[in-house]
Design an enzyme around this catalytic site. Structure first.
Site, PDB file in Angstrom:
ATOM      1  N   ASN A 107       0.855  -1.194   0.000  1.00 36.31           N
ATOM      2  CA  ASN A 107       0.000   0.000   0.000  1.00 36.31           C
ATOM      3  C   ASN A 107       0.884   1.234   0.000  1.00 36.31           C
ATOM      4  OD1 ASN A 107      -2.509   1.497   0.353  1.00 36.31           O
ATOM      5  ND2 ASN A 107      -1.845   1.879   2.452  1.00 36.31           N
ATOM      6  N   HIS A 109       0.706   5.165   1.327  1.00 34.59           N
ATOM      7  CA  HIS A 109      -0.077   6.027   2.220  1.00 34.59           C
ATOM      8  C   HIS A 109       0.569   7.414   2.253  1.00 34.59           C
ATOM      9  CE1 HIS A 109      -2.642   7.215   5.518  1.00 34.59           C
ATOM     10  NE2 HIS A 109      -1.565   7.708   6.111  1.00 34.59           N
ATOM     11  N   SER A 136       4.636   6.850   2.525  1.00 36.50           N
ATOM     12  CA  SER A 136       5.215   5.565   2.925  1.00 36.50           C
ATOM     13  C   SER A 136       4.646   4.464   2.045  1.00 36.50           C
ATOM     14  CB  SER A 136       4.840   5.224   4.381  1.00 36.50           C
ATOM     15  OG  SER A 136       5.178   6.285   5.262  1.00 36.50           O
ATOM     16  N   ASP A 145      -3.121   1.018   7.815  1.00 40.91           N
ATOM     17  CA  ASP A 145      -1.918   1.834   7.665  1.00 40.91           C
ATOM     18  C   ASP A 145      -0.795   1.424   8.623  1.00 40.91           C
ATOM     19  OD1 ASP A 145      -3.143   3.249   5.591  1.00 40.91           O
ATOM     20  OD2 ASP A 145      -4.038   4.674   6.978  1.00 40.91           O
TER      21      ASP A 145
HETATM   22  C1  GAR Z   1      -2.597   9.112  -3.163  1.00 42.01           C
HETATM   23  O1  GAR Z   1      -2.147  10.294  -2.541  1.00 42.01           O
HETATM   24  C2  GAR Z   1      -2.499   7.944  -2.204  1.00 42.01           C
HETATM   25  O2  GAR Z   1      -1.370   7.978  -1.371  1.00 42.01           O
HETATM   26  C3  GAR Z   1      -3.764   8.135  -1.401  1.00 42.01           C
HETATM   27  O3  GAR Z   1      -4.739   8.516  -2.326  1.00 42.01           O
HETATM   28  C4  GAR Z   1      -4.101   9.184  -3.423  1.00 42.01           C
HETATM   29  C5  GAR Z   1      -4.471   8.465  -4.697  1.00 42.01           C
HETATM   30  O4  GAR Z   1      -4.035   9.167  -5.829  1.00 42.01           O
HETATM   31  N1  GAR Z   1      -4.116   6.931  -0.716  1.00 42.01           N
HETATM   32  C6  GAR Z   1      -4.782   6.917   0.430  1.00 42.01           C
HETATM   33  O5  GAR Z   1      -5.159   7.905   1.011  1.00 42.01           O
HETATM   34  C7  GAR Z   1      -5.045   5.526   0.976  1.00 42.01           C
HETATM   35  N2  GAR Z   1      -5.775   5.586   2.209  1.00 42.01           N
HETATM   36  P1  GAR Z   1      -3.900   8.449  -7.234  1.00 42.01           P
HETATM   37  O6  GAR Z   1      -5.240   7.736  -7.483  1.00 42.01           O
HETATM   38  O7  GAR Z   1      -3.694   9.564  -8.209  1.00 42.01           O
HETATM   39  O8  GAR Z   1      -2.755   7.502  -7.162  1.00 42.01           O
END
Ligand code: GAR
Length: 211
Positions: A107, A109, A136, A145
């Site tokens: 994952n 985060h 991370s 997480d």
């Molecule tokens: C990213 O910032 C990722 O780290 C976050 O959502 C965004 C997705 O962007 N993930 C979380 O918050 C997980 N709980 P993306 O669809 O453009 O990759």
């Protein structure tokens, strides 16, 4: 090459970074499936443009989390996936799914864990007054997480930041960190000692400082 399935829920910019890395020569992974729990999201179009198979498994079609995850797992198994990467996948997964993909589920985060698990990490980081923030990549465990950290990237928090500008800076770091970590993990160059992940000494740095 390790066969990777990517789980998404939306924009898919991290997916794009992984697709781009997979296209580089000697990349130790290939992306064989992109699975979204939501239809019609931008990430599915990115996968299609890269010639990668897509699947939509709408979580609302299932009575509970585990039956949703059994359908997801069946789709991943059919594609003969070795590793699963959550990339902006906005579903909390159960202990069943975590056990099924033990040490094969990654994952990303948007915080320097263990700080700021959960949602709204950027506004919470600003409210806390931290001077460094970041992202991370970790192996997924049952607690949200939490899990062995494969790599982290730090960015400065600047005086004029709002949540949006800070998120944009962190996102750029995410796009460098996720492919770096996945390449090393897929190549077997990160090993677990108990619940601590350690890269071999020849590995490129898994602490990125970005400004
Ligand atoms: C990213 O910032 C990722 O780290 C976050 O959502 C965004 C997705 O962007 N993930 C979380 O918050 C997980 N709980 P993306 O669809 O453009 O990759």
């Amino acid at each position: 090459r390790k066969r990777v399935g990517v789980l998404i829920s939306g924009r898919g910019s991290n997916l794009q970074a992984l697709l781009d890395a997979a296209g580089e020569p000697d990349c130790p992974f290939e992306i064989v499936l992109v699975l979204s729990n939501k239809p019609d999201v931008q990430g599915l179009a990115r996968a299609a443009a890269a010639g990668v198979a897509t699947a939509v498994v709408p979580h609302r079609d299932f009575a509970d989390r585990e039956s949703f995850e059994r359908a997801v797992t069946e789709t991943l198994e059919t594609a003969q996936v070795d590793l699963v990467c959550q990339a902006g996948f906005m579903r909390v997964v159960t202990g069943w799914f975590v056990a099924r993909w033990h040490n094969r589920l990654l994952n990303i985060h948007p915080s320097l864990l263990p700080a700021f698990p959960g949602l709204d990490t950027h506004s919470r980081a600003l409210a806390a007054g931290v001077k460094l923030h970041g992202c991370s990549v970790h192996l997924v465990r049952e607690t949200v997480d939490e899990g062995p950290i494969l790599g982290q990237a730090a960015v400065p928090v600047l005086p004029d930041d709002d949540a949006e500008s800070l998120a944009a800076r962190v996102l750029q770091a995410e796009h460098r960190l996720y492919p770096t970590c996945l390449k090393l993990y897929a190549a077997g160059r990160i090993r677990l000692q108990g619940e601590t992940a350690r890269a071999d000494s020849a590995a490129e740095p898994l602490q990125l400082m970005i400004n």
